[in-house]
Write a protein that holds these residues in place. Structure first.
Motif, PDB file in Angstrom:
ATOM      1  N   LYS A 151       0.809  -1.213   0.000  1.00 57.81           N
ATOM      2  CA  LYS A 151       0.000   0.000   0.000  1.00 57.81           C
ATOM      3  C   LYS A 151       0.850   1.275   0.000  1.00 57.81           C
ATOM      4  N   ASP A 152       2.035   1.221   0.582  1.00 55.54           N
ATOM      5  CA  ASP A 152       2.836   2.436   0.767  1.00 55.54           C
ATOM      6  C   ASP A 152       3.868   2.666  -0.339  1.00 55.54           C
ATOM      7  N   VAL A 153       3.878   1.833  -1.374  1.00 57.92           N
ATOM      8  CA  VAL A 153       4.839   2.050  -2.461  1.00 57.92           C
ATOM      9  C   VAL A 153       4.287   3.096  -3.424  1.00 57.92           C
ATOM     10  N   ASP A 154       5.171   3.683  -4.237  1.00 53.92           N
ATOM     11  CA  ASP A 154       4.771   4.766  -5.136  1.00 53.92           C
ATOM     12  C   ASP A 154       3.842   4.287  -6.250  1.00 53.92           C
ATOM     13  N   ASP A 155       4.053   3.072  -6.737  1.00 51.02           N
ATOM     14  CA  ASP A 155       3.266   2.538  -7.855  1.00 51.02           C
ATOM     15  C   ASP A 155       2.775   1.140  -7.492  1.00 51.02           C
ATOM     16  N   PRO A 156       1.672   1.059  -6.728  1.00 53.19           N
ATOM     17  CA  PRO A 156       1.233  -0.254  -6.254  1.00 53.19           C
ATOM     18  C   PRO A 156       0.906  -1.244  -7.372  1.00 53.19           C
ATOM     19  N   ILE A 157       0.242  -0.779  -8.442  1.00 54.10           N
ATOM     20  CA  ILE A 157      -0.114  -1.714  -9.508  1.00 54.10           C
ATOM     21  C   ILE A 157       1.142  -2.180 -10.246  1.00 54.10           C
ATOM     22  N   GLY A 158       2.057  -1.255 -10.539  1.00 54.16           N
ATOM     23  CA  GLY A 158       3.316  -1.649 -11.173  1.00 54.16           C
ATOM     24  C   GLY A 158       4.095  -2.623 -10.314  1.00 54.16           C
ATOM     25  N   THR A 159       4.098  -2.394  -9.003  1.00 48.70           N
ATOM     26  CA  THR A 159       4.780  -3.291  -8.072  1.00 48.70           C
ATOM     27  C   THR A 159       4.110  -4.658  -8.057  1.00 48.70           C
ATOM     28  N   PHE A 160       2.781  -4.672  -8.069  1.00 45.50           N
ATOM     29  CA  PHE A 160       2.035  -5.937  -8.094  1.00 45.50           C
ATOM     30  C   PHE A 160       2.483  -6.793  -9.274  1.00 45.50           C
ATOM     31  N   PHE A 161       2.665  -6.160 -10.431  1.00 42.14           N
ATOM     32  CA  PHE A 161       3.002  -6.935 -11.626  1.00 42.14           C
ATOM     33  C   PHE A 161       4.487  -7.243 -11.760  1.00 42.14           C
ATOM     34  N   GLN A 162       5.279  -6.876 -10.765  1.00 37.56           N
ATOM     35  CA  GLN A 162       6.652  -7.379 -10.712  1.00 37.56           C
ATOM     36  C   GLN A 162       6.668  -8.857 -10.340  1.00 37.56           C
ATOM     37  N   ASP A 163       5.651  -9.292  -9.581  1.00 45.12           N
ATOM     38  CA  ASP A 163       5.522 -10.703  -9.208  1.00 45.12           C
ATOM     39  C   ASP A 163       4.055 -10.962  -8.854  1.00 45.12           C
ATOM     40  N   ILE A 250      -8.416   7.019  -4.845  1.00 38.84           N
ATOM     41  CA  ILE A 250      -8.123   5.599  -5.069  1.00 38.84           C
ATOM     42  C   ILE A 250      -8.102   5.296  -6.567  1.00 38.84           C
ATOM     43  N   ARG A 251      -7.549   6.226  -7.325  1.00 43.37           N
ATOM     44  CA  ARG A 251      -7.309   6.033  -8.753  1.00 43.37           C
ATOM     45  C   ARG A 251      -5.799   5.996  -9.004  1.00 43.37           C
ATOM     46  N   TYR A 252      -5.411   5.247 -10.053  1.00 44.31           N
ATOM     47  CA  TYR A 252      -3.994   5.062 -10.332  1.00 44.31           C
ATOM     48  C   TYR A 252      -3.666   5.405 -11.781  1.00 44.31           C
ATOM     49  N   GLN A 253      -2.479   5.941 -11.984  1.00 47.97           N
ATOM     50  CA  GLN A 253      -1.930   6.093 -13.318  1.00 47.97           C
ATOM     51  C   GLN A 253      -1.237   4.781 -13.703  1.00 47.97           C
ATOM     52  N   ILE A 254      -1.440   4.344 -14.946  1.00 38.99           N
ATOM     53  CA  ILE A 254      -0.895   3.055 -15.375  1.00 38.99           C
ATOM     54  C   ILE A 254       0.004   3.266 -16.591  1.00 38.99           C
ATOM     55  N   SER A 255       1.193   2.720 -16.552  1.00 38.14           N
ATOM     56  CA  SER A 255       2.121   2.834 -17.675  1.00 38.14           C
ATOM     57  C   SER A 255       1.690   1.908 -18.809  1.00 38.14           C
ATOM     58  N   PRO A 256       2.135   2.188 -20.049  1.00 43.21           N
ATOM     59  CA  PRO A 256       1.820   1.282 -21.170  1.00 43.21           C
ATOM     60  C   PRO A 256       2.271  -0.154 -20.910  1.00 43.21           C
ATOM     61  N   GLU A 257       3.422  -0.320 -20.276  1.00 42.17           N
ATOM     62  CA  GLU A 257       3.904  -1.669 -19.965  1.00 42.17           C
ATOM     63  C   GLU A 257       2.962  -2.378 -19.005  1.00 42.17           C
ATOM     64  N   LYS A 259      -0.205  -1.788 -18.570  1.00 43.29           N
ATOM     65  CA  LYS A 259      -1.465  -2.085 -19.267  1.00 43.29           C
ATOM     66  C   LYS A 259      -1.387  -3.423 -19.984  1.00 43.29           C
ATOM     67  N   LEU A 260      -0.262  -3.684 -20.636  1.00 39.30           N
ATOM     68  CA  LEU A 260      -0.082  -4.979 -21.305  1.00 39.30           C
ATOM     69  C   LEU A 260      -0.062  -6.121 -20.287  1.00 39.30           C
ATOM     70  N   GLN A 261       0.557  -5.894 -19.149  1.00 43.73           N
ATOM     71  CA  GLN A 261       0.596  -6.924 -18.103  1.00 43.73           C
ATOM     72  C   GLN A 261      -0.809  -7.197 -17.564  1.00 43.73           C
ATOM     73  N   ILE A 262      -1.606  -6.161 -17.401  1.00 41.95           N
ATOM     74  CA  ILE A 262      -2.984  -6.343 -16.936  1.00 41.95           C
ATOM     75  C   ILE A 262      -3.782  -7.150 -17.957  1.00 41.95           C
ATOM     76  N   GLN A 263      -3.587  -6.852 -19.242  1.00 38.07           N
ATOM     77  CA  GLN A 263      -4.301  -7.600 -20.275  1.00 38.07           C
ATOM     78  C   GLN A 263      -3.923  -9.071 -20.253  1.00 38.07           C
ATOM     79  N   ASN A 264      -2.645  -9.359 -20.094  1.00 32.21           N
ATOM     80  CA  ASN A 264      -2.201 -10.754 -20.045  1.00 32.21           C
ATOM     81  C   ASN A 264      -2.717 -11.460 -18.789  1.00 32.21           C
ATOM     82  N   TRP A 265      -2.718 -10.759 -17.674  1.00 33.23           N
ATOM     83  CA  TRP A 265      -3.183 -11.305 -16.403  1.00 33.23           C
ATOM     84  C   TRP A 265      -4.675 -11.625 -16.466  1.00 33.23           C
ATOM     85  N   ASN A 266      -5.410 -10.799 -17.198  1.00 33.76           N
ATOM     86  CA  ASN A 266      -6.856 -10.959 -17.335  1.00 33.76           C
ATOM     87  C   ASN A 266      -7.218 -11.397 -18.758  1.00 33.76           C
TER      88      ASN A 266
END
Length: 356
Positions: A151-163, A250-257, A259-266
């Motif tokens: 929760k306290d990292v700068d980019d939670p969604i980007g961090t989530f998709f590291q692993d 509770i909104r996030y900015q998402i990088s193009p990279e 976005k591709l990870q979210i598409q693959n995950w879902n």
């Protein structure tokens, strides 16, 4: 400030004419060739998906049915029948010994055979959203960052998709089934079966045959115009005021990279969304050039009623996750009805049907 509390809603009475509210008296559907011969659809099962504008759509169905004194299948507890279990007929409160109903609008997972027993000969409707924006919305609304311990990292969604597998399998991950392919999950496919391509193919094939109409969140007004014609409803029937608007905190900015990870995950949700998005645009093409005139007609009516009803200087933030509208002090009954959300309508429905 006119917040609509449950206590005031239960005392709220619409002006009636012949047993129906004046603002909602049904009129024959008009066409360029005269009065249409189609009959309004009054039996609908709405499969309510998460974070797809489904609460706004549910309130459209609820206003329609409640204003006409149609019956709703409601659960024995809250406005959510179940977010985890497939629908079973014994989940429904049998109001006044009634075993069959006109509408289903509350959250519960799709189960066609059991639904048919309670809502026979119904039209089946759902709504889908681009998996990237739907995941980002779920991530913030359900606080997946807290569940994953990031929760306290700068980019939670980007961090989530590291692993993602590591964070997704964190013990106690809240609402886990909505964190991966949540839309196909709501439509019946269990999370533990989503890696089986044959099972997914069979579920997807069944949905294509069984769902009568699928709206696309990104083209909500376009979808409503098509739905109006499918259901033989009137313009007033599909007017709305948006519900469950997520707070900007509770909104996030998402990088193009990412976005591709979210598409693959879902990936399953993406296949589902892509198919029904293409289907929507095929229907618009088949509708013909008149579609754009009808869309303009609807959006003109929608803008006028929203300008009349909404107090733009105020917001209801009683739920920290949401930033909802407030109606003007002396608003007409139509404004008050449009402002009611799923929780509030369900309370009115439960009271009317003796399901409290």
């Amino acid at each position: 400030m006119q917040y609509l509390t449950i206590s005031c809603l239960l005392n709220f009475r619409l002006h009636m004419a012949d047993g129906r509210p004046n603002d909602f008296v049904s009129r024959p559907t008009q066409s360029r060739l005269g009065i249409s011969q189609c009959r309004p659809t009054n039996r609908i099962v709405f499969i309510k998906t998460h974070k797809t504008a489904s609460t706004t759509l549910a309130s459209i169905f609820e206003r329609y049915g409640y204003s006409r004194n149609l019956s709703f299948g409601v659960g024995v507890g809250t406005h959510v029948i179940s977010s985890y279990n497939h629908f079973q007929r014994d989940m429904i409160h049998r109001s006044n010994t009634q075993h069959q109903y006109h509408f289903l609008t509350n959250h519960v997972r799709y189960n066609r055979e059991e639904m048919e027993a309670v809502f026979p000969n119904a039209t089946y409707v759902t709504i889908l959203r681009n998996p990237v924006s739907q995941f980002e919305s779920s991530f913030g609304y359900f606080d997946f960052a807290h569940s994953a311990g990031i929760k306290d990292v700068d980019d939670p969604i980007g961090t989530f998709f590291q692993d993602p597998d590591k964070f997704y399998n964190t013990p106690g991950f809240y609402f886990k089934n909505q964190a991966k392919n949540g839309q196909i999950y709501d439509l019946g496919l269990d999370t533990n079966l989503q890696t089986d391509k044959i099972i997914f193919h069979n579920v997807f094939t069944s949905l294509k045959q069984e769902l009568d109409f699928v709206l696309i969140s990104e083209y909500f007004n376009h979808s409503l115009v098509l739905m109006k014609n499918t259901l033989c409803w009137n313009w007033d029937d599909i007017l709305y005021i948006s519900k469950g608007i997520r707070n900007s905190r509770i909104r996030y900015q998402i990088s193009p990279e990412t976005k591709l990870q979210i598409q693959n995950w879902n990936a399953l949700d993406k296949q589902l969304y892509d198919y029904y998005n293409q289907t929507l645009w095929k229907k618009i093409t088949e509708y013909g050039p008149g579609f754009w005139n009808d869309l303009a007609e609807f959006e003109g009516r929608l803008g006028a009623i929203q300008d009349e009803c909404i107090d733009t200087s105020k917001r209801d933030v009683s739920d920290y996750r949401e930033d909802n509208i407030v109606v003007k002090e002396e608003a007409r009954d139509i404004c008050k009805a449009l402002a009611l959300n799923d929780v509030q309508y369900t309370a009115l429905i439960r009271k009317r049907q003796g399901a409290n």
